[in-house]
Every structure is written in structure tokens, then in C-alpha cells.
Design an enzyme around this catalytic site. Structure first.
Site, PDB file in Angstrom:
ATOM      1  N   VAL A 289       0.864  -1.175   0.000  1.00 16.59           N
ATOM      2  CA  VAL A 289       0.000   0.000   0.000  1.00 16.59           C
ATOM      3  C   VAL A 289       0.899   1.223   0.000  1.00 16.59           C
ATOM      4  O   VAL A 289       1.913   1.265   0.699  1.00 16.59           O
ATOM      5  CB  VAL A 289      -0.961  -0.001   1.210  1.00 16.59           C
ATOM      6  CG1 VAL A 289      -0.215   0.080   2.522  1.00 16.59           C
ATOM      7  CG2 VAL A 289      -1.974   1.133   1.105  1.00 16.59           C
ATOM      8  N   SER A 290       0.557   2.209  -0.829  1.00 15.74           N
ATOM      9  CA  SER A 290       1.352   3.438  -0.872  1.00 15.74           C
ATOM     10  C   SER A 290       0.853   4.382   0.208  1.00 15.74           C
ATOM     11  O   SER A 290      -0.222   4.197   0.781  1.00 15.74           O
ATOM     12  CB  SER A 290       1.239   4.097  -2.247  1.00 15.74           C
ATOM     13  OG  SER A 290      -0.083   4.549  -2.470  1.00 15.74           O
ATOM     14  N   SER A 291       1.640   5.404   0.486  1.00 18.79           N
ATOM     15  CA  SER A 291       1.263   6.362   1.529  1.00 18.79           C
ATOM     16  C   SER A 291      -0.042   7.068   1.185  1.00 18.79           C
ATOM     17  O   SER A 291      -0.833   7.400   2.055  1.00 18.79           O
ATOM     18  CB  SER A 291       2.383   7.390   1.735  1.00 18.79           C
ATOM     19  OG  SER A 291       2.703   8.026   0.511  1.00 18.79           O
ATOM     20  N   GLU A 292      -0.291   7.296  -0.130  1.00 16.18           N
ATOM     21  CA  GLU A 292      -1.513   7.970  -0.550  1.00 16.18           C
ATOM     22  C   GLU A 292      -2.743   7.069  -0.405  1.00 16.18           C
ATOM     23  O   GLU A 292      -3.864   7.547  -0.325  1.00 16.18           O
ATOM     24  CB  GLU A 292      -1.408   8.422  -2.016  1.00 16.18           C
ATOM     25  CG  GLU A 292      -0.335   9.458  -2.295  1.00 16.18           C
ATOM     26  CD  GLU A 292       1.025   8.838  -2.523  1.00 16.18           C
ATOM     27  OE1 GLU A 292       1.136   7.588  -2.445  1.00 16.18           O
ATOM     28  OE2 GLU A 292       1.987   9.586  -2.759  1.00 16.18           O
ATOM     29  N   GLN A 293      -2.524   5.749  -0.382  1.00 14.92           N
ATOM     30  CA  GLN A 293      -3.645   4.818  -0.377  1.00 14.92           C
ATOM     31  C   GLN A 293      -3.945   4.243   1.002  1.00 14.92           C
ATOM     32  O   GLN A 293      -4.870   3.458   1.157  1.00 14.92           O
ATOM     33  CB  GLN A 293      -3.355   3.661  -1.340  1.00 14.92           C
ATOM     34  CG  GLN A 293      -3.225   4.098  -2.796  1.00 14.92           C
ATOM     35  CD  GLN A 293      -2.648   3.000  -3.658  1.00 14.92           C
ATOM     36  OE1 GLN A 293      -1.836   2.188  -3.202  1.00 14.92           O
ATOM     37  NE2 GLN A 293      -3.046   2.961  -4.912  1.00 14.92           N
TER      38      GLN A 293
END
Length: 285
Positions: free
Chosen positions: A9-13
């Protein structure tokens, strides 16, 4: 069949519950159970973008797949964009894994990689993922450009002497403590009088010590401050390339004037930079 699962998971997600690590794990465990597969290990990259393969757990997983005594035959992922958003990385790493007899399988985008139709579908999903990533980046840069043209903040910390002020969705600079403002004025004044970077740093450190402050100045920090147009009330964006981080040509910079209260005058800026230009010419290479 034994499989390992890869979760990312990315920081934005991270706020997206459907893409959260627990949600991905639950979906993969359910899919594996339906297939009768055994999950023998898991690898998790949190707050990591799939634009690059330089992810610690991803690389550890690839290394594990290359071991002769590995105990799994496939890597199970939620969606192909969890593996990578780069078509090139998909090709390189899947080819490497194929040599090790390890497949990459998706729980929510099932394909048949050993058939022509399955290979085509998988490739289309990967291309769509990369298109989405590139388009998102393009739209983000376009939005930041418009934000900069209007004189608003586009990310990062406020320069020394200023503080960030949020009004709705817009962020601007406001003047910071008077002590910092006076220090900025001194730096430009001393530079206009011919003081070099090293001496400026030494004088500033003596000033900070007399104030009881632990702040320490270096010549590079001083010269960076002297080159910041924010002290004129300008907002500058696109000094560096969003692609490779290299400095852009000044003609490509986006500079908006009268965006916030200036700390120094145009005359003092010019005087300081005339001296700095002279020192650059005279300094032996």
C-alpha cells in the site's frame, strides 16, 4: 500448491480501506483457501510506491524466489498494480521469476498466463496500470503548475523566516519570528558588503551562540538562502525536474510575484547578487 503473498500500500492509499493491508490479506487468504493452496509466507511493503522496484520487501521476496530450496511455486497478489505500476518492471521481474518456475497470480484479476489470451489480458492490465500512474502524475504536475502560477505553496517546508499558513485548500507564507526576519536581512546585507559564504556562516554561528540558540549555519545553507526568491515575496516552482531531480533552465521556472510579504528589497537583492556574481567569476576553478 504452496504460495507466498505480497501486500503493498502506498502512503496515498493507506486511508483506503479496500486497499489496506488487512483487506488485501483477507482477500488473498480467502482466494487461496478456495483454490486449496497453502500460504507459506507473506511480504509487506507499507507506504511504498509501485513506480519503482526499489522496495525492501519486494526485493527480499524476489531473492527468496531465486533460492534453490524455496518452498513455494507462486506469488499471489491482490491486483497486478500491487506488484508494480511499471510495465518494464513487470517484464523484467516476471521473466526472472519464470526462470525459477515461480508464477505471479492475481486474486482479483485472474488470468491464465500459460495461454495466449491470458498473456494478452495480463499485459493489457499492466499497461492500463502504468497509464493510470503516468496520467495521475501528469494531472498532479498540471495542478501544481496552476497552483504555482496563482502564487500558492506547492509542498515542502517554508523558508527560514516564514511559516506556512493554510486557508481552506490553499497554503501561503506568512512572516515568522522577528529574530529570523532580522537574521535574513543581515545575511543579505553582509553579502552585499562582500562577505563570503564561509565567513557569513561563521558570523551567523557567533550570532546564534550569543542568542543562546543551538542553530548552526553552513556556507551551503547560507548560499541557498541567498538564492531563494521567496525573500522578495516571489513564489518559484519547477526549479528542478519532477522526472530526474536535475535543475531546470531558469526559463522553465514558474515565478509569481507579490505572493506574500517580502523580507528584503529588490535593491538589496541586486546588491548582494552583484557581489556574489563577481566572487564566482574571480574564484579559481
Amino acid at each position: 500448491m504452496n504460495v507466498i503473498i505480497y501486500l503493498r500500500v502506498s502512503s496515498e492509499q493507506q486511508a483506503n480501506r479496500e486497499l489496506s493491508i488487512p483487506a488485501q490479506r483477507e482477500a488473498l487468504e480467502r482466494f487461496a483457501a478456495d483454490k486449496g493452496w497453502t500460504i507459506v509466507d507473506e511480504y509487506i511493503d507499507e507506504a511504498k510506491s509501485a513506480k519503482t522496484a526499489d522496495r525492501p520487501e519486494f526485493q527480499r521476496m524476489i531473492a527468496a524466489a531465486q533460492q534453490s530450496d524455496k518452498n513455494f511455486q507462486a506469488i499471489l497478489i491482490h491486483k497486478f498494480d500491487r506488484f508494480s505500476r511499471s510495465r518494464e518492471d513487470h517484464i523484467v521481474y516476471k521473466a526472472l521469476l519464470k526462470k525459477q518456475d515461480v508464477s505471479v497470480l492475481s486474486a482479483s484479476e485472474p488470468t491464465e498466463p500459460d495461454t495466449p489470451h491470458g498473456l494478452l489480458l495480463e499485459g493489457m492490465l499492466e499497461v492500463i496500470s502504468e497509464f493510470y500512474n503516468m496520467n495521475l502524475k501528469h494531472e498532479t504536475i498540471k495542478g501544481m503548475k496552476e497552483n504555482a502560477i496563482q502564487g500558492f505553496h506547492c509542498g515542502g517546508r517554508a523558508p527560514y523566516g516564514y511559516r506556512l499558513h493554510r486557508s481552506g485548500s490553499r497554503v501561503t507564507y506568512v512572516l515568522g519570528p522577528d529574530e529570523e526576519i532580522q537574521t535574513v536581512k543581515l545575511i543579505f546585507q553582509w553579502a552585499a558588503e562582500g562577505t563570503g559564504g564561509k565567513k557569513l556562516a561563521r558570523m551567523l554561528n557567533e550570532l546564534e551562540a550569543s542568542r543562546g540558540s543551538e542553530r548552526r549555519w553552513s556556507p551551503s545553507t547560507v548560499l541557498s538562502l541567498l538564492g531563494n526568491h521567496a525573500y522578495l515575496g516571489y513564489r518559484t516552482w519547477n526549479k528542478k525536474s519532477e522526472v530526474n531531480g536535475c535543475k531546470n533552465d531558469p526559463n522553465e521556472w514558474i515565478m509569481a510575484k507579490n505572493c506574500h510579504a517580502p523580507i528584503i528589497s529588490e535593491q538589496l537583492w541586486q546588491a548582494a547578487h552583484e557581489v556574489l556574481s563577481t566572487r564566482k567569476i574571480l574564484k579559481p576553478k
